[in-house]
Design an enzyme around this catalytic site. Structure first.
Site, PDB file in Angstrom:
ATOM      1  N   ASP A 157       1.140 -60.917 -89.318  1.00 18.42           N
ATOM      2  CA  ASP A 157       2.132 -61.411 -88.371  1.00 18.42           C
ATOM      3  C   ASP A 157       2.707 -60.158 -87.692  1.00 18.42           C
ATOM      4  OD1 ASP A 157       4.120 -63.146 -87.171  1.00 18.42           O
ATOM      5  OD2 ASP A 157       5.529 -62.242 -88.590  1.00 18.42           O
ATOM      6  N   ASP A 201       6.363 -62.481 -93.033  1.00 17.68           N
ATOM      7  CA  ASP A 201       7.719 -62.284 -93.559  1.00 17.68           C
ATOM      8  C   ASP A 201       8.102 -63.325 -94.595  1.00 17.68           C
ATOM      9  OD1 ASP A 201       8.327 -64.578 -92.156  1.00 17.68           O
ATOM     10  OD2 ASP A 201       9.422 -63.557 -90.563  1.00 17.68           O
ATOM     11  N   ASP A 260       6.281 -67.903 -91.832  1.00 23.03           N
ATOM     12  CA  ASP A 260       4.840 -67.849 -92.056  1.00 23.03           C
ATOM     13  C   ASP A 260       4.410 -68.448 -93.391  1.00 23.03           C
ATOM     14  OD1 ASP A 260       4.266 -66.438 -89.624  1.00 23.03           O
ATOM     15  OD2 ASP A 260       5.151 -64.684 -90.546  1.00 23.03           O
TER      16      ASP A 260
END
Length: 641
Positions: free
Chosen positions: A337, A531, A535
């Site tokens: 991410d 994180d 996610d």
């Protein structure tokens, strides 16, 4: 002396018992019994004298074997050692057999040395994880009726105020109301450099307050605190076995009765069927039993995984089980991410482009009010850039739309703040922006006001992290983000990411990971790094989910398989390197132990192997395997700074 000091009381007693037995064994071995006594008295004297160190060293092994037989648990290493060593002494009853009392006593002595060494090695492995357990606070100083009271952290309620003095461990998660200090977070993150904390900062339990007294408002009960979640994670890690470890456990379960059966057949069938010497074939069967003991595998392989998990915990990498360590060692694709993983997630407003006839301050004012109740980093940066007071009473009907933005009523007027997808959804014409960064479009009652450009900053070791992953053997790095394609490509180019997918909603990230998983080669694994909050679905779907900077994130610890207690992406390469080292050591032990044992078993079957060679094949291989397994405990300190 340092070795003795590191032993527990039980281990010291065993050590003393072994030393006494070894001393008696050495004296008996040096006695010239053949010169002092005639046969058969010398032989029986040797039998009795060697029996003394044998029983001193091995009485507990004989007792465990007898007790386990009574419980129906026959085939274990205690049974193998008891049968083999008692059999060696029993050869004295065969006149044509060579005496093996010395070897029988030696097998038991060296077996106990190996057991002590194993116990010591396991204790050392556990200590590295026990150091993590030291983060548990003993008490909390709570303010009640104007007085400070020391109470159990479990007895402190959310909303109460606690005082943490210099030198004390922070007992609960909360918000600093007053004071400033330096915090030692090494137990949580592996980070040796103290962190500054002041009024307004959130603080996590488990840290040590170094300098100033602070007053903290408790935000979570102790049962849900950072320290308690970490302790539960570490305690449960040993329950999740790797496939290799589970295989060894199953292997030993079937292997032991099979080799006992082969040893019995080796000792009985040739004399019965072929009329050969009973003493010769019983000796071969006993040697076969000694060397067949699977303790080198049963001990060293779990110890290796335990050591790998302990080594990772030293540097703030929490692995939920050895199964995840095994999967992590096979990772060849790492998917990131962007926000909060490769970037700091601390956004700053860098430009405001207002539509013709609109003031930039109005654009920022409406955006700040619409984002008044959001905790998203982008919303925080907008509110921070707006220096006026935000009147929350004029804001109502706030609706956050995942991956798009927010809509809210401000003074009874509809305000839209979000990306181009939100504008298209609400059919508001908007202007594109060429600046690199996140663009927030702002509309009022369907009319476009302008847009705000917000930029995130790359983490200092983001580029280094990707280079380290490539050095560790990771073949492909991918970045998934909901940000604009131009921003994503700029970040990817700067960091060195191989492939980028931008403008993704959370469900699109899952779909993209599904596609990447489908394209994986057999045996290769995919890791997703996020994180742990937005996610969580992707962390769960990946072969192994890695949560970044999860000190305060419940979702991270719940959804991820590996939790990095600091937010440095370079720790990902450390985790993969540790996992691969652990698996390499485990397989070294498996191949070495099986190779040596099979060779000696064959030699025993054909009558070439001696009892002393059998001792090396059992105890020697076990000690060498344990020494090798302990290498998994060593870890190079991660990069600081």
């Amino acid at each position: 002396m340092r070795f003795l000091d590191s032993l527990s009381k039980r281990q010291r007693r065993t050590f003393v018992r072994i030393v006494i037995a070894l001393a008696i064994f050495a004296v008996v071995a040096l006695l010239p019994l053949d010169s002092l006594l005639s046969q058969p008295y010398a032989l029986w004297a040797e039998f009795v004298l060697f029996l003394i160190p044998y029983l001193i060293a091995g009485y507990d092994v004989l007792w465990k074997a007898a007790r386990n037989i009574g419980h129906g648990q026959i085939f274990d290493e205690n049974f193998l050692m008891s049968v083999a060593t008692l059999g060696a002494f029993a050869l004295v009853f065969f006149p044509d057999a060579e005496a093996h009392m010395a070897e029988g006593a030696a097998v038991m002595l060296f077996y106990q040395v190996g057991e002590l060494f194993q116990d010591y090695a396991v204790g050392k492995s556990r200590k590295s994880i026990a150091d993590m357990m030291d983060i548990a606070p003993e008490f909390a100083t709570v303010m009640r009726e104007g007085q400070q009271q020391e109470v159990d952290p479990y007895d402190v309620s959310v909303g109460e105020t606690i005082v943490v003095k210099p030198g004390e461990r922070v007992p609960l998660d909360g918000l600093i109301l007053d004071g400033a200090t330096q915090l030692d977070t090494a137990a949580l993150t592996g980070e040796s450099v103290p962190r500054t904390a002041k009024a307004g900062d959130r603080i996590n339990s488990g840290c040590i307050n170094l300098t100033g007294a602070i007053t903290v408002q408790v935000e979570k009960p102790y049962s849900e605190s950072t320290v308690q979640r970490i302790l539960e994670l570490v305690e449960n890690a040993s329950e999740k076995k790797a496939r290799t470890e589970s295989f060894i456990t199953r292997f030993a379960r079937y292997y032991t009765p099979i080799v006992v059966g082969i040893a019995a057949a080796l000792a009985i069938l040739p004399p019965l069927v072929l009329g050969q010497s009973w003493s010769d074939w019983i000796e071969r069967g006993l040697i076969f039993l000694v060397v067949s003991c699977p303790c080198a595998l049963v001990i060293s392989v779990p110890l290796t995984f335990f050591g790998g998990i302990g080594a990772a915990s030293k540097v703030g990498i929490l692995v939920k089980g050895s199964n995840y360590l095994e999967v992590l060692s096979q990772v060849d694709t790492v998917v990131f991410d962007k926000t909060g993983t490769l970037t700091n997630g601390t956004f700053n407003v860098v430009a405001i482009h207002a539509n013709e006839g609109v003031s930039p301050s109005d654009v920022l004012q409406f955006a700040a009010h619409a984002e008044a109740f959001s905790n998203h980093p982008i919303a925080l940066s907008v509110r921070e850039a707006y220096q006026g007071a935000i009147d929350e009473s004029i804001v109502s009907q706030v609706q956050e739309q995942s991956g798009k933005g927010v809509r809210a009523m401000v003074e009874e007027r509809l305000v839209l703040v979000g990306n181009h997808a939100l504008m298209e959804q609400e059919q508001v014409p908007f202007q594109a922006c060429e600046l690199a960064g996140t663009v927030l479009h702002v509309a009022l009652d369907g009319a476009y006001l302008g847009h705000i450009v917000i930029a995130d900053v790359l983490k200092g070791d983001a580029r280094q992290a990707v280079l380290q992953l490539q050095s560790a053997g990771v073949k492909r790095t991918v970045m998934l983000t909901g940000d604009r394609a131009e921003v994503a490509e700029a970040v990817a180019a700067e960091v060195g990411i191989n492939q980028t997918f931008a403008e993704l909603l959370p469900e699109h990230k899952v779909q993209q990971v599904e596609s990447l998983l489908a394209a994986q080669l057999p045996g290769a694994k995919l890791a997703f790094v996020g994180d742990g909050i937005n996610d969580a679905p992707v962390l769960t779907r990946a072969d192994v989910g890695i949560a970044m900077g999860a000190m305060g994130s419940d979702a991270a610890i719940e959804a991820a398989d590996v939790v990095l207690m600091d937010d440095r992406p370079s720790h990902i390469a450390t985790a993969i390197t540790l996992a691969r080292k652990t698996m390499r050591i485990a397989w070294q032990n498996i191949i070495f132990a099986l190779g040596v044992k099979i060779a000696i078993l064959i030699l025993a079957a054909v009558g070439i192997a001696t009892m002393w060679l059998a001792v090396f094949g059992d105890v020697g291989v076990c000690v060498l395997a344990i020494l090798n397994a302990m290498r998994a405990l060593r870890v190079k300190q991660v990069h600081k700074g």
